[in-house]
Write a protein that holds these residues in place. Structure first.
Motif, PDB file in Angstrom:
ATOM      1  N   ASP A  82      -2.576   4.929   7.811  1.00 15.11           N
ATOM      2  CA  ASP A  82      -3.452   6.038   8.194  1.00 15.11           C
ATOM      3  C   ASP A  82      -2.640   7.098   8.909  1.00 15.11           C
ATOM      4  OD1 ASP A  82      -2.943   4.844  10.643  1.00 15.11           O
ATOM      5  OD2 ASP A  82      -5.025   4.419  11.128  1.00 15.11           O
ATOM      6  N   SER A 125      -7.323   8.418   8.976  1.00 18.16           N
ATOM      7  CA  SER A 125      -8.506   7.545   8.969  1.00 18.16           C
ATOM      8  C   SER A 125      -8.608   6.629   7.758  1.00 18.16           C
ATOM      9  CB  SER A 125      -9.803   8.369   9.098  1.00 18.16           C
ATOM     10  OG  SER A 125      -9.827   9.074  10.317  1.00 18.16           O
ATOM     11  N   TRP A 126      -7.551   6.484   6.997  1.00 17.70           N
ATOM     12  CA  TRP A 126      -7.572   5.474   5.939  1.00 17.70           C
ATOM     13  C   TRP A 126      -7.635   4.075   6.544  1.00 17.70           C
ATOM     14  CZ3 TRP A 126      -3.480   6.483   1.520  1.00 17.70           C
ATOM     15  CH2 TRP A 126      -4.024   7.397   0.594  1.00 17.70           C
ATOM     16  N   GLY A 127      -8.246   3.169   5.793  1.00 19.27           N
ATOM     17  CA  GLY A 127      -8.254   1.757   6.133  1.00 19.27           C
ATOM     18  C   GLY A 127      -7.732   0.947   4.961  1.00 19.27           C
ATOM     19  N   LEU A 150      -0.951  -0.990  10.011  1.00 16.66           N
ATOM     20  CA  LEU A 150      -2.312  -0.909  10.520  1.00 16.66           C
ATOM     21  C   LEU A 150      -2.303  -0.593  11.999  1.00 16.66           C
ATOM     22  CD1 LEU A 150      -3.667  -4.229   8.939  1.00 16.66           C
ATOM     23  CD2 LEU A 150      -3.990  -1.925   8.019  1.00 16.66           C
ATOM     24  N   ASP A 154      -8.222  -0.042  12.326  1.00 20.52           N
ATOM     25  CA  ASP A 154      -8.277  -0.177  10.868  1.00 20.52           C
ATOM     26  C   ASP A 154      -9.007  -1.442  10.429  1.00 20.52           C
ATOM     27  OD1 ASP A 154      -6.882   2.162  10.608  1.00 20.52           O
ATOM     28  OD2 ASP A 154      -4.953   1.200  10.284  1.00 20.52           O
ATOM     29  N   ALA A 157     -12.529  -0.478   9.588  1.00 17.86           N
ATOM     30  CA  ALA A 157     -12.700   0.707   8.736  1.00 17.86           C
ATOM     31  C   ALA A 157     -13.829   0.500   7.734  1.00 17.86           C
ATOM     32  CB  ALA A 157     -11.396   1.012   8.007  1.00 17.86           C
ATOM     33  N   ASN A 210     -12.226  -5.982   4.954  1.00 14.13           N
ATOM     34  CA  ASN A 210     -10.892  -5.376   5.012  1.00 14.13           C
ATOM     35  C   ASN A 210      -9.795  -6.415   4.823  1.00 14.13           C
ATOM     36  OD1 ASN A 210     -11.388  -2.533   5.359  1.00 14.13           O
ATOM     37  ND2 ASN A 210     -12.178  -3.004   7.394  1.00 14.13           N
TER      38      ASN A 210
END
Length: 326
Positions: A82, A125-127, A150, A154, A157, A210
């Motif tokens: 992220d 803000s990616w997970g 990470l 995350d 997310a 996740n």
């Protein structure tokens, strides 16, 4: 009265020029929607924000143009993450975490390689599901190692989405007409869309989903002949009082998951708790330029320690079982 109007116009023009030259407003990094990643940085961008250069290549990576095929004499690492990996507007291209890993890894690379490439596939803000989606979209670029970086958040997310793309000033899809317009938009309070809020209100086990995304990422990477490794950077407040109870449970789940799956895992929390970490953070979560150097050195040593040659893939990565994660 004409002179008052003239002064006003000159003031606005001066403010516009100042905001563009000093802060890079009016030319923000742009995003595009993507069915797999939810969103990613628009390809082929080269700009400056607050004096820091930001370059995005054809594959929405923050970095220079690359060949999709790896040269035989190259150790290639694909870093996905992220904003920790991406660096945002506060990090110049020359200070990126991926570049720090590449520089340190040059001195540690196995003898059979002449050069090292560390690719930077990331977005704010990616997970894990966004990062899995990126690899499904573009592949692994024949990287021997995929390094998933990470942070604690995350693990919680939500699913990939593009609900606020083009609505939030943090995720523009087109250039604003003026730098002044961007400055005003960024000062306004932003309310997330109903659709995005609904994602956060879901009662599902986001940590479990996740972790499943990471398991499927491992499948895809290994099918492509590579190796997955995971590193976790803590929030700054975790270094003061330790993780909160729910964060500690999630971290324990990740540790147990990595052990069960045989994935090399580096948790920076114990290391950073034993050092003077204040200068290593830009804010409550992101690393400073000095932090990128410190963490980059440790990541290079981690990659050099855990990497081992693996056979080329005989089968293509699986696609069908991945739909449930979206």
């Amino acid at each position: 009265m004409l002179w008052v109007l003239a002064v006003g116009v000159v003031t606005l023009i001066g403010a516009e020029i100042f905001l563009r030259l000093r802060y890079g407003l009016g030319n923000p990094p742009l995003y595009v929607a993507d069915a797999r990643t939810g969103y990613r940085l628009a390809p082929h961008q080269n700009l400056r924000r607050r004096g820091n250069r930001i370059a995005i290549n054809a594959y929405s990576m923050r970095g220079p143009a690359i060949a999709p095929q790896r040269a035989a004499d190259t150790l290639r690492v694909l870093m996905v993450g992220d904003s920790i990996v991406n660096g945002g507007w506060w990090t110049d291209q020359a200070e990126l975490l991926s570049l720090r890993v590449q520089t340190a890894l040059e001195l540690l690379k196995p003898a059979q390689f002449q050069q090292v490439e560390v690719l930077n596939a990331s977005a704010n803000s990616w997970g894990p599901r966004n990062e899995l989606g990126y690899v499904l979209r573009f592949g692994t670029f024949e990287a021997q190692v995929l390094l998933l970086v990470l942070n604690t958040d995350d693990l919680f997310a939500v699913a990939p989405h593009s609900h606020d793309l083009g609505r939030s000033p943090q995720y523009p899809t087109r250039r604003p007409p003026l730098a002044l317009a961007e400055a005003i938009a960024r000062r306004r309070k932003y309310t997330p869309s109903v659709e995005l809020q609904a994602l956060y209100d879901q009662g599902s086990d986001r940590v479990g989903v996740n972790l499943e995304a990471i398991r499927q990422l491992k499948q895809v990477v290994e099918a492509a002949g590579g190796q997955l490794a995971i590193a976790m950077t803590p929030l700054r407040r975790e270094l003061d009082g330790g993780p909160r109870d729910y964060e500690q449970v999630a971290r324990q789940r990740l540790t147990a998951f990595a052990q069960a799956e045989g994935i090399p895992y580096l948790d920076f929390l114990p290391q950073l708790q034993q050092t003077r970490y204040e200068a290593l953070y830009f804010d409550h979560i992101h690393l400073s330029a000095e932090g990128n150097r410190w963490v980059g050195q440790a990541l290079a040593e981690f990659v050099a320690e855990v990497w081992h040659p693996s056979p080329e893939a005989a089968l293509p990565p699986p696609h069908a079982p991945l739909g449930d994660l979206w």
